[in-house]
Each structure stands twice: as C-alpha cells, then as structure tokens.
Design an enzyme around this catalytic site. Sequence first.
Site, PDB file in Angstrom:
ATOM      1  N   ASN A   1       1.175  -1.563  -0.362  1.00  0.00           N
ATOM      2  CA  ASN A   1      -0.195  -0.166  -0.364  1.00  0.00           C
ATOM      3  C   ASN A   1       0.512   1.199   0.005  1.00  0.00           C
ATOM      4  O   ASN A   1       1.578   1.032  -0.215  1.00  0.00           O
ATOM      5  CB  ASN A   1      -1.066   0.305   1.054  1.00  0.00           C
ATOM      6  N   LEU A   2      -0.012   2.825   0.349  1.00  0.00           N
ATOM      7  CA  LEU A   2       0.806   3.390   0.252  1.00  0.00           C
ATOM      8  C   LEU A   2       2.014   3.503   1.368  1.00  0.00           C
ATOM      9  O   LEU A   2       3.507   4.327   0.661  1.00  0.00           O
ATOM     10  CB  LEU A   2      -0.433   4.769   0.834  1.00  0.00           C
ATOM     11  N   CYS A   3       2.529   3.173   2.701  1.00  0.00           N
ATOM     12  CA  CYS A   3       2.993   2.820   3.423  1.00  0.00           C
ATOM     13  C   CYS A   3       3.500   1.802   3.993  1.00  0.00           C
ATOM     14  O   CYS A   3       4.245   1.349   4.402  1.00  0.00           O
ATOM     15  CB  CYS A   3       2.422   3.250   4.798  1.00  0.00           C
TER      16      CYS A   3
ATOM     17  N   GLU B   1       3.204  -1.314   4.560  1.00  0.00           N
ATOM     18  CA  GLU B   1       2.670  -2.003   5.641  1.00  0.00           C
ATOM     19  C   GLU B   1       1.674  -2.966   5.404  1.00  0.00           C
ATOM     20  O   GLU B   1       1.698  -4.915   6.237  1.00  0.00           O
ATOM     21  CB  GLU B   1       2.256  -1.122   7.034  1.00  0.00           C
TER      22      GLU B   1
ATOM     23  N   ILE C   1      -1.539   9.883  14.490  1.00  0.00           N
ATOM     24  CA  ILE C   1      -1.846   9.213  16.025  1.00  0.00           C
ATOM     25  C   ILE C   1      -1.580   9.178  17.127  1.00  0.00           C
ATOM     26  O   ILE C   1      -1.546   9.723  18.469  1.00  0.00           O
ATOM     27  CB  ILE C   1      -3.426   8.221  15.748  1.00  0.00           C
TER      28      ILE C   1
END
Length: 935
Positions: A576-578, A580, A770
């Site tokens: 994905n984008l990150c 993981e 977060i």
Amino acid sequence: MQSTAVRSSTRTINAAEQAKVSVTIAYQGIEVIRRNQAVVVFQPEKIGIAITKAFLAVSGPQGQTSARIREQVAHLTSSVVDVLSRRFPGGGTVHIEDIQDQVELALMRSGAHDVARAYVLYREQRAAQRLMETPPRVGVDIAPLMVSDDGQRLPLDNTFWLELCREACAGLTDVDAEQVWTLTLQNLYDGIPLSTVGQALVLAARTLIEREPDYAKVAARLLLNNLRKEVLGVTLKQIQMTECYADSFCEFISAGVAAELLDSRLLEFDLPRLGQVLNAERDLQFDYLGLQTLYDRYFLHIDDRRIELPQCFFMRVAMGLALHEIDREARAIEFYHLLSSFDFMCSTPTLFNSGTRHPQLSSCYLTTVSDDLEDIYQGIKENALLQKYAGGLGNDWTPVRALGSRIKGTNGHSQGVIPFLKVVNDTAVAVNQGGKRKGAVCAYLENWHLDFEEFLDLRKNTGDERRRTHDMNTAAWISDLFMQRVQNNGLWTLFSPVDVPDLHEKFGPAFEAAYCDYEARAGRGEIKLHKQISAVQLWRKMLTMLFETGHPWLTFKDACNLRSPQQHAGVIHSSNLCTEITLNTSTDETAVCNLGSVNLPAHLIERDGVWQLDETKLQHTISTAMRMLDNVIDINFYATPKARKANLRHRPLGLGMMGFADCLQRMGLAYASDAAVTFADCSAELLCYFAYWASSELAEQRGRYSSFAGSLWQQGILPLDSLDRLAEARSGRLEMDRSTSLDWDKLRQRIMQVGMRNSNCVAIAPTATIANIVGVSASIEPIYQNIYVKSNLSGEFTVVNAALVSELKRLDLWDEVMIADLKYFDGSLAAIDRIPDSIKARYATAFEIDAEWLIEAAARRQKWIDQSQSLNLYVAEASGKKLDSLYVLAWLRGLKTTYYLRTLGATAMEKTAAESSEAVGLACAITNPDCEVCQ
C-alpha cells in the site's frame, strides 16, 4: 499604552500600499504587534528587506545584483510567510519579535549560518539602540490593557487570566503560571479581542516547551480552555467539566445530526448513560501537539465553530463503531475507555469519519490496473473516489503494456505506463481528501517490466516534466530471482507484460520457471520486444534513485506471497501507500485494510524494579481493539463495489503498535543493542499471538471469514510456520531467528478447530498522526532528535524528549547551557562531554544508529506478522556499498517491504527557535514526512 488614535493612525497606509498588501496577504488577515504595542498590517516585503540586508552584510554591496541571493531571499521570505500562515490560518496577531525569530530559523535551516549571525547581531544592535533612545521608566505604573468583547471595552481581568494559568500548571512540575502570564502580557495590546487573549496564553506557554517539556501540557490545557469557550460559550474550570460533559453530550449529538454531520442512528443510543461515562480528567493527558492536531483536523465544526470536546469526540467515534452491536451502549463504553485512555487508537480515517453520515473508516486500498484503456481510466476514477474520504492507495501497474508494444485495435504502438502515472499524480493533487489533506498514492511496478528503467526516473527533478510525478510515491516489486541474479552477477531481461502475461500472476519457483522460459524464447527470437541488462547495473540504478529521490521503495514480491495466508485466494501484486499492507488484488477485487495501533508504553508495568509488558492488560486491549476493527468492515462506506466485495469476503485487519522507542527508553535499553532486538521480538510475538487469538474468538462468535477454506490458517500453518516455505523456495537463503516463547501449538489447534474471523490481522503502520495525538514516539521508529521543531498541517511545534530531560534533571545536568548545547549539536548528545556514555547510547538519534539494527529488529517482528511493517532506514553517510549491504540484508532476513530511505543529505531539516543571543547555535532536527493517510 497606546491610545486609540495612535493605533488607528498606525494602521493607516496609502491606497497603493493597501492594494499591494491586499494582493499579497489579504487572505491571511495577520497583524503585527510592534514593540510600542501598536498593531499594523503584516507586510511580507519587510521580511525580504531584512533578509536582504543580512545577506549584504556578509557579501558586501556587490551582492545586491546577485541572482542567487535574490532567489534565496525570495525563498526564505516565502518560507517565513508560510509558517505564519499555518500558525494563523484564520488570521490573528503576532509579535514582531516572533517574526524575527522565524527569520532566524529560516536562515539557519537554509545553512546560511554567517547570514544568520549577521541578522542576530543586527537585532542586538537595534535592541541596544532602542534602549538608549527610550530608557525604561522607573516607578511609572502601566495602565491596564483593554479588551474588546462583543463590542464592549472592558478592563483586562489579570486575576482571572492568571488563575487560568495556575489551573493549567496544576499537578505539573517545574512550570510557572506567573511566567506564562508575564510572557502573555508582552503580546497584548489595547483593544485586543477576548479570544485573542486566550490564543496569546497558548503561544506564551509553547515558547517555554524547549526549557521544560511539561509546558506542552500547560499549552494543551490553555488551548482546552479556548476550545471549551468556543464549544460551550463559556470558560469553565476543570472541576466543572464532569457535570458539563454529562449535561452537554446529548446536545452535541443532536446538533451534529441536525447539521447533517452525524448519523441519525446515534440519537437511538442511551445518550444520558453515555454522557455520564465521559471522563473529564482524561482531557489532561494531552500534550499541545496532540490537542492542536485534533482541534485543527478532527473535531467536527459548523461554520468553522467546533462543536465537540475531546471526550465527546472519543465517544462519538466509539458509538460509530458500535452501531451494529447488540448491546450498543455497553460496547460503546468499552470502546470509549480504550480510546480515551490512549491504550489504543484507531487510524485517522476512522477518527475522521466514525459516526458520521459518510463512515469511510478504512485506511488503505490496493488496486490492480488492467491493460485496457477503459479499465485504466476506471482505475484512475476509483483512485479519486477512494481518496475523497481519506483513503491511501497502492496501485499495481505491472499489467499495462510497455512503451513500443503493439496495439491490435489501432495497429499502433503503446506509449507505455509512464503517461498514465502522470495522470494518477495529478489526480492525487486534485482530490485532496475533503480538504483535510492532500491525496496520497503509491504506484508499484515489477522490475522485469520494460518501462521499469523510466519508472525509476519518475521522481527526478530533471528531464521532461510530462514524464515526472513529483506528488506521488513509487515502489519496486522485486522477485527473489532478481536478487539471486544480483548476487550471482547475472543478466536480467525486461519484457512488456503483453508478451508475458502470466508473470504477473506467478511467484516463487513458478515465477522463476516461467521467467526463464520467456528468456529462452526471447533468445530464440520469439519475443521481439525485450531488453537484456546486467542485474547488478539495474540494482545499482535502483539504489542510486532511492538515494537521490527517496524512491522507489524496495519491496519483495516472493516474501509477501509465499508467506501470505491467502495464497489460495489470489496473488499479492503490491503493498500500500506505506508498505505495511500485503493483500491480494485482482481486476475484480480492491483490497481494503482497516488499521489501528496499540500504545505500547501504556502497557509497560514495573515489577521488582524491572519494566516489562503487562500481558494481561495487553491481551484485553488487543481483544477489544480487534473487535473495533472488525466492526469497521460492516459499517464502512465503500466508494467502489470492488472494495466492498473484497473487504466483506476476506475481512483483513491491520493491528499495529506505536511508542516502541519510548518503551526502550523507559526500560533503559539502547535501540542499537541485542536487548532491544529481543524486545522487538517479544513485543511483536505478544501482539500477534493475542491478535490471532482474538480473531479466532470473533470467529466463534460471528463466524469465519468466507474465504477461510483453503487458507494457510485452515491448514494449521501460522506466519511463523510459513518461514519454511520461503526458505525452501530460496534454497536456504533466509537468515531469520526462529525462537518462540508462547504456546503456539495451542493457538494453532484452536484456529484449525474454530477458524479465523479475519484473513489478516497485523500490520505495523507509521502512526505519524495518531502518535502525535497520544503523545508517544511514532510506530517502531527510533527517536528523530532529542529536541526539534516538527512541522505539519497544524503548524510548527517544539518537541523535546521528556524522558531525556528527566534523566538529565536527576543528574543535575539540565540547565540553559545544556539546552543551548542540544540545539547547537542538532539534538544529539554525542558531542556533549558532560553527559555519561550510557545515556548517550540510550538516547542516540536515528542517524546515530547503524541501520542494520533497525533491520535486525524488523526481522524479529516479521517472523510473527501476517502482513508487514512500515520500516524506515536512516543512513548518515550513504554510499553505494552501504545501501547494497543494507537492502541485501533486508532481503536475507526475510523482510517483506521497506519504506523510506532517509539520509542526512536528502532529509528536510528543522531548527528550534531560540533567543537572539543563541541563534547561531540553532540545532537541526529531522522532520518526519511519514504518510499521514494510514495513521
């Protein structure tokens, strides 16, 4: 005190100047408090003049005609204005000294240290000159300041405001309410709006954070007062908030529903019961960065007025996640306690949208784009729809034919994948997630694709801009066969997918057999469009581009697929984008993952003088968190049918962790140590064991996910067991620790008997945002610096390592000299002689830790995780040899993915503001531009 007449005349400027100012800054509405307390319109051109004078003081008059200096001045002026715009997005007042501090900061960031010194000396000379011209008056009382409140002019109530400062400082050590109020008075002027007085209190407290970390809590509590006034219309003391929360919660929900912001089903809850549960004391947990982030980007608002307080916010999120529960109130209360205690935090999309009319709660979407023009643009359209409600995207573009491939329908030749990626890039810019933050996407391409070499150049700052993508990320999807060819100094062949269509769907030994067959066919002339190059040469170019542009990220196709529990359901074509998430995708299914992270430091407990994880509490937290994440799947708003289909069929989750570095510091462990690697192992084992156990419990209660039959779970093959498959496929080229400490046989038998609710359970995301909210270190990251200024969409925030300050205080080493040294040495302890070596080791910053330690710790986690982890690598002195050894080590250790490569030469730097006499000692600190879409 200046009279009204004086202030009014000071504001007056001629029409031509007014027109110029209105073009430049009318949208900002920023005003400047001068030293005589007069308030004037902010004029950016004056910043440029001041910076130019500083440059000329160094370069001499000849610098006046230097194009380079003019360009630098323009850039620096723009950066200062940008900082002020972010700090005061709706307009406001700023003291002239604060602007000058920002100019110093900008000069030091740019590396113009001599110019910064000249600017500091100029400020000191001007200060001395002003003192001579206007000596201080002794024995003369200063008239009380006046404030405007709803058109009425009232005397400033010093007692009231000072009492607010004292309440904000209550229970904290080494903070001084009188000092906060004294600094505040410097930024007040005659006729100041009442709301601005509250803002000035916050700004005064935040300037003290670098000297005492607890001022971050003071600033947060003062901001909380402003928020309460905005939401409730009155300023209430902390002791009044328990009753206020109970009384106002129903009104908040009703107002949100009436404004068409909240789901009307929230009115069906027993709102008085939920209101009684809200714990006002938990408002005091926030640091300034965390509460300001919530205020700016998370709290619901009507016409720019916030309508929810922190505990209402957490309960609203909890209610949204409990909508389908049988006993909704009990579950909402359970979820609320987990969130509001900071033991666990949902990902940003869930916090944004839970309980709203558009509950897009999922974090990540993975898509595969087919080699068809209609499907390509359908894929781009789906990107836009998914990004609209805060989704981060990973696109697999490997199937799209390469440049020069024949197009049967037109008898022409393809332009390849690159022009389409430019459209994807521009779509991400255009669709900015509801105005909350820019869209974010990562394109993946397998490195046998004929366009791969040009794919490597997408992020370069030179070349044809029509074939560059500066606003999206790229990642290489690498096979084990390629890595073996690199090891053996072999050749590598690039193909167009239209000629080798099944390579995309194969992995491991099957991929190797098919690939070698295609190479043989190309050698016989049966495949015309191909290119053969040195595997080492291509590997070097990948590493070079990674160093120069930060892309493409390196991810490993076979480790992801051979260890996937869902091999029977399809192929993983990308992350994905990150990096993981590792879920299978197809033209019919868009993979979706739902994220949240456990706050590890909140689960540390001291027993007999030794810090360790509280396994009982951790299991309870994970059990509840997994239920919350599983609920997301059924509540979620799906922008596309393919996303809904995949998520309901496989029900994947991504439970992660944050605060890893904080745990090490509390336990007295250096990141670069065997003990830290062992803690990475045991913490990940506990996280995964309890997550898989919780999913099996959910399966008992709610049923197995529909594609469970045929999965590795059903066969009794857990993530730890899947290492055998990877080792076999690599002929033993896997060097990973296999030790265990928990009863995995018991869990294995349980899963085979009752099944799993979720196809995947664990993924460690970056937690960039977060972690700020909770006030812990991000994800599994080492600390960036021990003191620095963090920039994000909410402005700039001084961040100080409170644990280090506590230790230095204990050793009687925390003083003004230490603060200056920390700034001068870029937040590093290494060069500060009076700090003991043991403390230097424990508080070593990211670039002081050999990146091999990061890989070793990640490898210990990876053996347990059914998906992957966002792993940044920090290299202080990058070289081709160093990067080669690191990424080969990552492959040998069985890592599935890597994320950013950060180097000192390519990393953005920040410096914390200082007093003018210390400005030449400003310290560099690393910003962390991690993905904020996932977390």
